[in-house]
Write an enzyme that holds these catalytic residues in place. Structure first.
Site, PDB file in Angstrom:
ATOM      1  CG  LEU A 251     -47.655 -39.941 -50.764  1.00  0.00           C
ATOM      2  CD1 LEU A 251     -49.087 -40.379 -51.067  1.00  0.00           C
ATOM      3  CD2 LEU A 251     -47.445 -39.815 -49.264  1.00  0.00           C
ATOM      4  CG  ASP A 252     -41.973 -44.340 -49.286  1.00  0.00           C
ATOM      5  OD1 ASP A 252     -41.213 -43.443 -49.688  1.00  0.00           O
ATOM      6  OD2 ASP A 252     -41.949 -44.800 -48.130  1.00  0.00           O
ATOM      7  CE  LYS A 253     -43.655 -49.610 -57.995  1.00  0.00           C
ATOM      8  NZ  LYS A 253     -42.675 -50.444 -58.750  1.00  0.00           N
TER       9      LYS A 253
ATOM     10  CG  ASN B  38     -38.262 -44.666 -46.089  1.00  0.00           C
ATOM     11  OD1 ASN B  38     -37.227 -45.094 -46.574  1.00  0.00           O
ATOM     12  ND2 ASN B  38     -39.360 -44.546 -46.829  1.00  0.00           N
TER      13      ASN B  38
ATOM     14  NE  ARG C 273     -41.369 -48.187 -45.662  1.00  0.00           N
ATOM     15  CZ  ARG C 273     -40.955 -48.411 -46.909  1.00  0.00           C
ATOM     16  NH1 ARG C 273     -41.040 -47.455 -47.824  1.00  0.00           N
ATOM     17  NH2 ARG C 273     -40.463 -49.589 -47.243  1.00  0.00           N
TER      18      ARG C 273
END
Length: 302
Positions: A144-146, A242, A245
């Site tokens: 997972l992204d930060k 991503n 996003r």
């Protein structure tokens, strides 16, 4: 993989003995354990809870007065899970001999980067599993992204990592994210399909031509909206970096706080993206595991 010859058959470890029970009455957990193990003393029965060996509907339960109801599934493992743990930015929601499932906070890296190697989900969990034995290891299954919060999992062996990553779409049956987008979406549901590639700055670039990148398919459904924001549920057919996003940006409604993909500064101090559902087939036990992480309070709006 559809080629059966390339699929590994993972079998339970010889020391991983589990007793499974289906509850047929309303009863507290301690009473059930004493009833199930009449030959054991009360302290011996309580040790199952102290050592986190009791699972109710695939969740570790340690409360002796936890209420069991008809239809609940109880698993009692012979393997003790260490109780001494202190984590920053994550909590363990499930653990057994083979995998660990966590709920990660926004702001915590999943794995190390060139600028941060110690304060990550992986490094904390790696240190944790080594409490039992220096031989224990931890392996990354996905990330997972930060800035993204929610549920994710790790493997405890290279064999399980390899098997699950090679057959990811067969094992992972559902991944659902919730995001808060800028503006009011006109369509209440739909599907985005495009091809994603990465430029020199690690920024994902979208194309509708197959020769430009890897296919990314995202289904969306609006949960609620007002004049300023839309809360949207995203389900992924693919797991590109991503992906949500980029597709949110292409909708003309970037995720709040996502400055990398067209968003304005966040009104809640974080990226408005949360991984709230992870469903998968256990690579060894072959049971369906479902984990949900509540939508963060900050992301809710009227």
């Amino acid at each position: 993989m559809n080629n059966k010859q390339n699929e590994k058959m993972l079998t339970p470890k010889s020391n991983d003995k589990r007793a499974k029970y289906i509850i047929d009455e309303t009863i507290d957990l301690m009473s059930f354990l004493q009833k199930t193990f009449p030959e054991k003393s009360r302290n011996a029965v309580k040790s199952y809870l102290v050592h986190r060996q009791v699972y109710v509907n695939n969740q570790i339960i340690t409360q002796f007065n936890y209420t069991l109801k008809p239809g609940f599934e109880v698993l009692i493992s012979s393997s003790k899970i260490p109780t001494t743990k202190s984590f920053d930015g994550l909590s363990i929601v499930y653990e057994d001999e083979y995998i660990i499932v966590i709920d990660k906070n926004s702001g915590l890296l999943s794995i190390a980067t060139s600028s941060e190697k110690e304060m990550t989900a992986y490094s904390q969990l790696r240190n944790y599993v080594k409490q039992l034995s220096e031989k224990n290891k931890l392996f990354v299954l996905h990330r997972l992204d930060k800035e993204t919060s929610g549920v994710m999992m790790f493997a405890k062996s290279a064999e399980i990592q390899e098997e699950m990553q090679r057959n990811w779409q067969r094992y992972v049956t559902k991944r659902t994210y919730v995001a808060v987008l800028e503006g009011c979406l006109k369509e209440d549901e739909g599907t985005f399909s495009s091809y994603l590639t990465e430029d020199r700055t690690s920024h994902k670039v979208e194309s509708h031509e197959q020769r430009h990148g890897r296919e990314a398919i995202t289904h969306f459904k609006v949960l609620k909206k007002n004049e300023k924001y839309s809360m949207v549920e995203f389900k992924l057919d693919t797991g590109r970096k991503n992906q949500i996003r980029v597709h949110a940006q292409s909708m003309g409604h970037p995720i709040i706080g996502d400055k990398k993909y067209g968003g304005k500064p966040s009104p809640i101090g974080r990226l408005g993206l949360h991984a709230n559902i992870l469903e998968f087939i256990h690579p060894v036990l072959k049971t369906t595991m479902l984990f949900k992480s509540p939508i963060p309070f900050k992301m809710n709006f009227k």
